[in-house]
Design a protein around this motif. Structure first.
Motif, PDB file in Angstrom:
ATOM      1  N   ARG A 259      -7.025  -0.382   4.630  1.00  0.00           N
ATOM      2  CA  ARG A 259      -5.946   0.368   5.274  1.00  0.00           C
ATOM      3  C   ARG A 259      -4.936  -0.629   5.802  1.00  0.00           C
ATOM      4  O   ARG A 259      -5.307  -1.639   6.383  1.00  0.00           O
TER       5      ARG A 259
ATOM      6  N   GLY B  27      -7.393   8.512   2.200  1.00  0.00           N
ATOM      7  CA  GLY B  27      -6.264   7.766   2.720  1.00  0.00           C
ATOM      8  C   GLY B  27      -6.421   6.259   2.685  1.00  0.00           C
ATOM      9  O   GLY B  27      -5.572   5.533   3.199  1.00  0.00           O
ATOM     10  N   HIS B  28      -7.497   5.759   2.095  1.00  0.00           N
ATOM     11  CA  HIS B  28      -7.695   4.312   1.951  1.00  0.00           C
ATOM     12  C   HIS B  28      -7.169   3.879   0.590  1.00  0.00           C
ATOM     13  O   HIS B  28      -7.155   4.667  -0.354  1.00  0.00           O
ATOM     14  N   LEU B  29      -6.809   2.617   0.485  1.00  0.00           N
ATOM     15  CA  LEU B  29      -6.406   2.083  -0.807  1.00  0.00           C
ATOM     16  C   LEU B  29      -7.587   2.235  -1.766  1.00  0.00           C
ATOM     17  O   LEU B  29      -8.728   1.931  -1.418  1.00  0.00           O
ATOM     18  N   HIS B  30      -7.339   2.716  -2.962  1.00  0.00           N
ATOM     19  CA  HIS B  30      -8.408   2.956  -3.931  1.00  0.00           C
ATOM     20  C   HIS B  30      -9.106   1.642  -4.272  1.00  0.00           C
ATOM     21  O   HIS B  30      -8.458   0.603  -4.443  1.00  0.00           O
TER      22      HIS B  30
ATOM     23  N   THR C  26      -6.049  -6.707   4.278  1.00  0.00           N
ATOM     24  CA  THR C  26      -4.906  -5.829   4.458  1.00  0.00           C
ATOM     25  C   THR C  26      -4.145  -6.329   5.673  1.00  0.00           C
ATOM     26  O   THR C  26      -4.731  -6.876   6.610  1.00  0.00           O
TER      27      THR C  26
ATOM     28  N   VAL D 249       0.862  -1.173   0.000  1.00  0.00           N
ATOM     29  CA  VAL D 249       0.000   0.000   0.000  1.00  0.00           C
ATOM     30  C   VAL D 249       0.906   1.232   0.000  1.00  0.00           C
ATOM     31  O   VAL D 249       1.748   1.378   0.878  1.00  0.00           O
ATOM     32  N   ARG D 250       0.733   2.056  -1.038  1.00  0.00           N
ATOM     33  CA  ARG D 250       1.536   3.267  -1.165  1.00  0.00           C
ATOM     34  C   ARG D 250       0.601   4.464  -1.313  1.00  0.00           C
ATOM     35  O   ARG D 250      -0.538   4.324  -1.769  1.00  0.00           O
ATOM     36  N   GLU D 251       1.092   5.633  -0.979  1.00  0.00           N
ATOM     37  CA  GLU D 251       0.277   6.839  -1.034  1.00  0.00           C
ATOM     38  C   GLU D 251      -0.345   7.054  -2.417  1.00  0.00           C
ATOM     39  O   GLU D 251      -1.518   7.410  -2.535  1.00  0.00           O
TER      40      GLU D 251
ATOM     41  N   GLN E 160      -3.725   5.416  -3.069  1.00  0.00           N
ATOM     42  CA  GLN E 160      -4.828   5.730  -2.164  1.00  0.00           C
ATOM     43  C   GLN E 160      -5.803   6.716  -2.797  1.00  0.00           C
ATOM     44  O   GLN E 160      -5.461   7.454  -3.714  1.00  0.00           O
ATOM     45  N   GLN E 161      -7.011   6.728  -2.235  1.00  0.00           N
ATOM     46  CA  GLN E 161      -7.981   7.732  -2.644  1.00  0.00           C
ATOM     47  C   GLN E 161      -7.893   8.908  -1.671  1.00  0.00           C
ATOM     48  O   GLN E 161      -7.009   8.938  -0.820  1.00  0.00           O
TER      49      GLN E 161
END
Length: 150
Positions: A99, A58-61, A125, A49-51, A54-55
């Protein structure tokens, strides 16, 4: 049209071959996806999980989670149908925001025939302490490439 080979006549597939196939996908390389398990009706795909994945909250898209489900489902089906497969369709249910440190998609063939397989995928996750939390579940149908063209 050529029929898919019976299971006994399929070329040998292993983790190394699955990794080469994944590496041949430019989008998978962009995401940094990796196959960590492959065989016996199952496949596991992971990505960090990288920035940039994310959406806005702050969650993974969800699109990244969906990608992981689709690819894990297809790789798992490949263990039953052979390497030439295509996703026929899949559905995904998002259980909670994704997350954590790593996204893991574990797919397992539920049923397989000569031309298609039905596969279930659990997406979790993993946090810094190694604890897993389900973020989505998916189910899909994968077709042998010969069946998809017919």
């Amino acid at each position: 049209m050529t029929q898919p080979a019976p299971a006994a006549d399929l070329p040998a597939l292993d983790l190394a071959a699955a990794r080469r196939t994944l590496d041949a996908q430019p989008f998978s390389r962009l995401l940094g996806a990796r196959i960590t398990a492959f065989g016996d009706g199952g496949a596991t795909l992971e990505l960090d999980v990288r920035e940039e994945l994310q959406q806005q909250n702050g969650h993974l898209h969800g699109g990244v989670v969906s990608y992981a489900a689709d690819n894990a489902i297809t790789f798992a089906a490949g263990t039953a149908l052979g390497p030439a497969v295509l996703t026929g369709g899949f559905s995904i249910q998002y259980v909670r925001p994704a997350r954590g440190r790593v996204l893991v998609a574990r797919a397992e063939v539920v049923h397989s025939g000569r031309r298609q397989a039905v596969v279930r995928c659990d997406l979790v996750t993993v946090d810094e302490a190694g604890a897993e939390r389900v973020c989505a579940v998916a189910q899909g149908t994968v077709l042998s490439a010969g069946a998809a063209q017919g």
